[in-house]
Scaffold this motif. Structure first.
Motif, short mmCIF file in Angstrom:
data_model
loop_
_atom_site.label_atom_id
_atom_site.label_comp_id
_atom_site.label_asym_id
_atom_site.label_seq_id
_atom_site.Cartn_x
_atom_site.Cartn_y
_atom_site.Cartn_z
N PHE A 48 -20.16 -15.21 -10.22
CA PHE A 48 -19.83 -14.11 -11.15
C PHE A 48 -19.43 -12.85 -10.39
O PHE A 48 -18.51 -12.14 -10.80
N GLU A 49 -20.12 -12.61 -9.27
CA GLU A 49 -19.80 -11.41 -8.48
C GLU A 49 -18.35 -11.49 -7.97
O GLU A 49 -17.61 -10.50 -8.01
N ALA A 50 -17.95 -12.66 -7.51
CA ALA A 50 -16.59 -12.82 -6.98
C ALA A 50 -15.56 -12.59 -8.09
O ALA A 50 -14.51 -11.96 -7.87
N ILE A 51 -15.88 -13.10 -9.27
CA ILE A 51 -14.94 -12.93 -10.39
C ILE A 51 -14.88 -11.46 -10.82
O ILE A 51 -13.81 -10.89 -11.03
N ARG A 52 -16.07 -10.84 -10.88
CA ARG A 52 -16.13 -9.42 -11.25
C ARG A 52 -15.35 -8.57 -10.25
O ARG A 52 -14.60 -7.66 -10.62
N GLU A 53 -15.54 -8.89 -8.98
CA GLU A 53 -14.86 -8.13 -7.94
C GLU A 53 -13.34 -8.23 -8.11
O GLU A 53 -12.62 -7.24 -8.01
N ARG A 54 -12.88 -9.41 -8.44
CA ARG A 54 -11.43 -9.57 -8.65
C ARG A 54 -10.97 -8.76 -9.86
O ARG A 54 -9.85 -8.24 -9.91
N CYS A 55 -11.87 -8.64 -10.84
CA CYS A 55 -11.54 -7.88 -12.05
C CYS A 55 -11.48 -6.37 -11.80
O CYS A 55 -11.00 -5.62 -12.65
N GLU A 56 -11.98 -5.93 -10.65
CA GLU A 56 -11.90 -4.50 -10.32
C GLU A 56 -10.44 -4.06 -10.16
O GLU A 56 -10.11 -2.91 -10.38
N HIS A 57 -9.60 -5.00 -9.74
CA HIS A 57 -8.18 -4.64 -9.61
C HIS A 57 -7.52 -4.72 -10.98
O HIS A 57 -7.76 -5.68 -11.73
N PRO A 58 -6.68 -3.72 -11.32
CA PRO A 58 -6.17 -3.67 -12.70
C PRO A 58 -5.04 -4.65 -13.02
O PRO A 58 -4.56 -4.66 -14.16
N ILE A 59 -4.61 -5.44 -12.08
CA ILE A 59 -3.51 -6.38 -12.39
C ILE A 59 -3.93 -7.81 -12.07
O ILE A 59 -4.34 -8.12 -10.95
N LEU A 60 -3.82 -8.66 -13.08
CA LEU A 60 -4.13 -10.09 -12.88
C LEU A 60 -2.81 -10.85 -12.79
O LEU A 60 -2.50 -11.70 -13.62
N GLY A 61 -2.04 -10.53 -11.77
CA GLY A 61 -0.69 -11.12 -11.67
C GLY A 61 -0.68 -12.48 -11.01
O GLY A 61 -1.72 -13.02 -10.62
N TYR A 62 0.52 -13.05 -10.87
CA TYR A 62 0.67 -14.33 -10.15
C TYR A 62 0.13 -14.13 -8.75
O TYR A 62 0.49 -13.17 -8.07
N SER A 63 -0.73 -15.03 -8.31
CA SER A 63 -1.38 -14.80 -7.02
C SER A 63 -1.47 -16.07 -6.19
O SER A 63 -1.56 -17.18 -6.74
N MET A 64 -1.49 -15.87 -4.90
CA MET A 64 -1.71 -16.98 -3.97
C MET A 64 -3.21 -17.07 -3.73
O MET A 64 -3.94 -16.12 -4.02
N PRO A 65 -3.68 -18.19 -3.15
CA PRO A 65 -5.10 -18.22 -2.78
C PRO A 65 -5.38 -17.13 -1.77
O PRO A 65 -4.51 -16.81 -0.94
N PRO A 66 -6.56 -16.50 -1.80
CA PRO A 66 -6.88 -15.48 -0.80
C PRO A 66 -6.87 -16.10 0.60
O PRO A 66 -7.01 -17.32 0.74
N LYS A 67 -6.75 -15.24 1.62
CA LYS A 67 -6.60 -15.78 2.98
C LYS A 67 -7.84 -16.58 3.43
O LYS A 67 -7.76 -17.45 4.27
N GLU A 68 -9.00 -16.32 2.79
CA GLU A 68 -10.22 -17.05 3.18
C GLU A 68 -10.27 -18.44 2.55
O GLU A 68 -11.14 -19.23 2.89
#
Ligand SMILES: Cc1ncc(COP(=O)(O)O)c(C=O)c1O
Length: 389
Positions: A48-68
């Motif tokens: 949930f923390e990881a999802i919430r953290e991603r939600c901190e950014h205001p755009i949920l655009g087309y995305s690649m997997p994170p570098k990790e």
């Protein structure tokens, strides 16, 4: 930190298949749902923390997997399964069952034969049949209460049209952890007959006390060259609703055929929450995983001991992995449909009917024990009352 697996969480009105389909399948909303293979445990906080953290950014655009994303997966597989996977072998897969279907579609032709080992997770049949391929059954044998592969039967069924083998490693149902020797022999036979092996390893990270998972591709050079391996954090960390899995294909030519199909179908991308959650599982999930498995082992032991002491007519196959117990109920003296109804209507328990898993499922039911121990105690009490009534 100590996690609480005793907690009972109300899953009604969340769309949970395990709960919402009870009325249709078992005739009542009041049965204890112990079927669909997800857990009733709280999905761990780091997800949930990881999802919430991603939600901190205001755009949920087309995305690649994170570098990790890929490094965390590679490290996890290396640390847990001693398999050194190269970055170019792996890619994102939008679900393991979809992956099985993509493998059937990309690596075989209509009319080709695909081998499965019943009793087995039922979508294995669907992905073959629904793509107009032919299912060849190589049933497992039960020897001393454990599943064994029948290689003689396997060799007798291979024809020039046999192109693919779908392996469940560890096996569902029954929770059999296939050992090196068994997988080596399987690889020998499949390599000899030029049969590609798809190894579904979704249960790999849930091996129980005293057992060790062996990735099929690691048992020999042949095994690596003829196989596709599918893995996922979804089942282990109770987030299958997010849909996140990966393929690992060491052989370049095989990988190209599979990836060409994914690309042509525009199936290579996942969603940003699945990516974030996957990284969180692989980087932060070890302690939760250990505690969850300890609790599940306790649940397995509880059910096995209870049945032995109180309802010895029901014989559980003791799982070596995962949270699904395969119950042999033949001594209750009922046909499979009657048995299913008896569990639902007399005991108030919703289990999977054995025959959905194909040959060998007669007189069996599959019980999901990834629930609070209190629920399992209630379930066993209800079952005992129904049997002695
Ligand atoms: C052997 C096996 N493969 C695949 C799945 C489901 O995989 P996914 O949700 O990624 O399609 C399950 C779920 O029960 C399973 O037991």
């Amino acid at each position: 930190m100590t996690y609480n697996f005793d907690e009972i969480i109300d899953r009604r009105n969340t769309g949970a298949i395990k709960v919402e389909r009870c009325k249709a399948l078992y005739g009542s909303e009041d049965v204890l749902p112990l079927w669909v293979a997800d857990m009733d445990f709280r999905t761990p906080d780091f997800i949930f923390e990881a999802i919430r953290e991603r939600c901190e950014h205001p755009i949920l655009g087309y995305s690649m997997p994170p570098k990790e994303f890929y490094p965390s997966l590679i490290d996890w597989i290396n640390n847990h399964h001693q398999w050194e996977v190269k970055r170019q072998w792996i890619g994102f897969l939008p679900g393991i069952v979809p992956g099985l279907s993509f493998a059937v579609q990309s690596l075989t032709q209509p009319g080709d034969e695909v081998i499965v080992q019943p009793p087995v997770y039922y979508p294995f049949f669907h992905v073959v049949k629904n793509n107009n391929r032919v299912i060849v059954n190589n049933p497992l044998k039960t020897v001393n209460g454990k599943f064994e592969m029948d290689f003689e039967d396997l060799e007798s069924k291979i024809t020039p049209n046999t192109k693919l083998f779908i392996l469940c490693n560890p096996h569902n149902p029954g929770g059999r952890v296939w050992n090196n020797e068994t997988l080596y022999r399987l690889a020998e036979i499949c390599a000899k007959h030029r049969i590609i092996v798809v190894s579904d390893e979704i249960h790999a990270d849930m091996v129980l006390t005293g057992h060790k998972h062996t990735p099929f591709a690691t048992v020999s050079g042949d095994a690596a060259q003829i196989s596709l391996t599918f893995m996922a954090p979804s089942k282990t960390f109770n987030m299958p609703g997010l849909i996140s899995s990966s393929y690992i294909i060491p052989n370049e030519e095989l990988r190209k055929r599979f990836v060409d199909f994914l690309e042509a179908s525009e199936l290579t991308g996942g969603n940003i929450f699945a990516y974030a959650a996957t990284v969180a599982c692989y980087e932060k999930g070890e302690e939760w995983r250990k505690q969850m498995l300890e609790y599940v082992q306790g649940n397995v032991d509880f059910v096995v001991d209870f049945l032995k002491a109180n309802i010895p007519q029901i014989k559980p196959m003791i799982p070596e992995a995962s949270f699904l117990i395969w119950l042999d109920c033949e001594e209750l003296g009922m046909e499979t449909d009657e048995l299913f109804d008896f569990f639902a209507k007399k005991a108030g328990l919703g289990l999977n009917k054995g025959t959905t898993f194909g040959t060998g499922g007669e007189y069996h039911l599959r019980l999901n024990v990834a629930s609070s121990r209190l629920i399992l105690k209630k379930a066993m009490k209800q079952l005992l009352n129904a049997v002695i009534r």
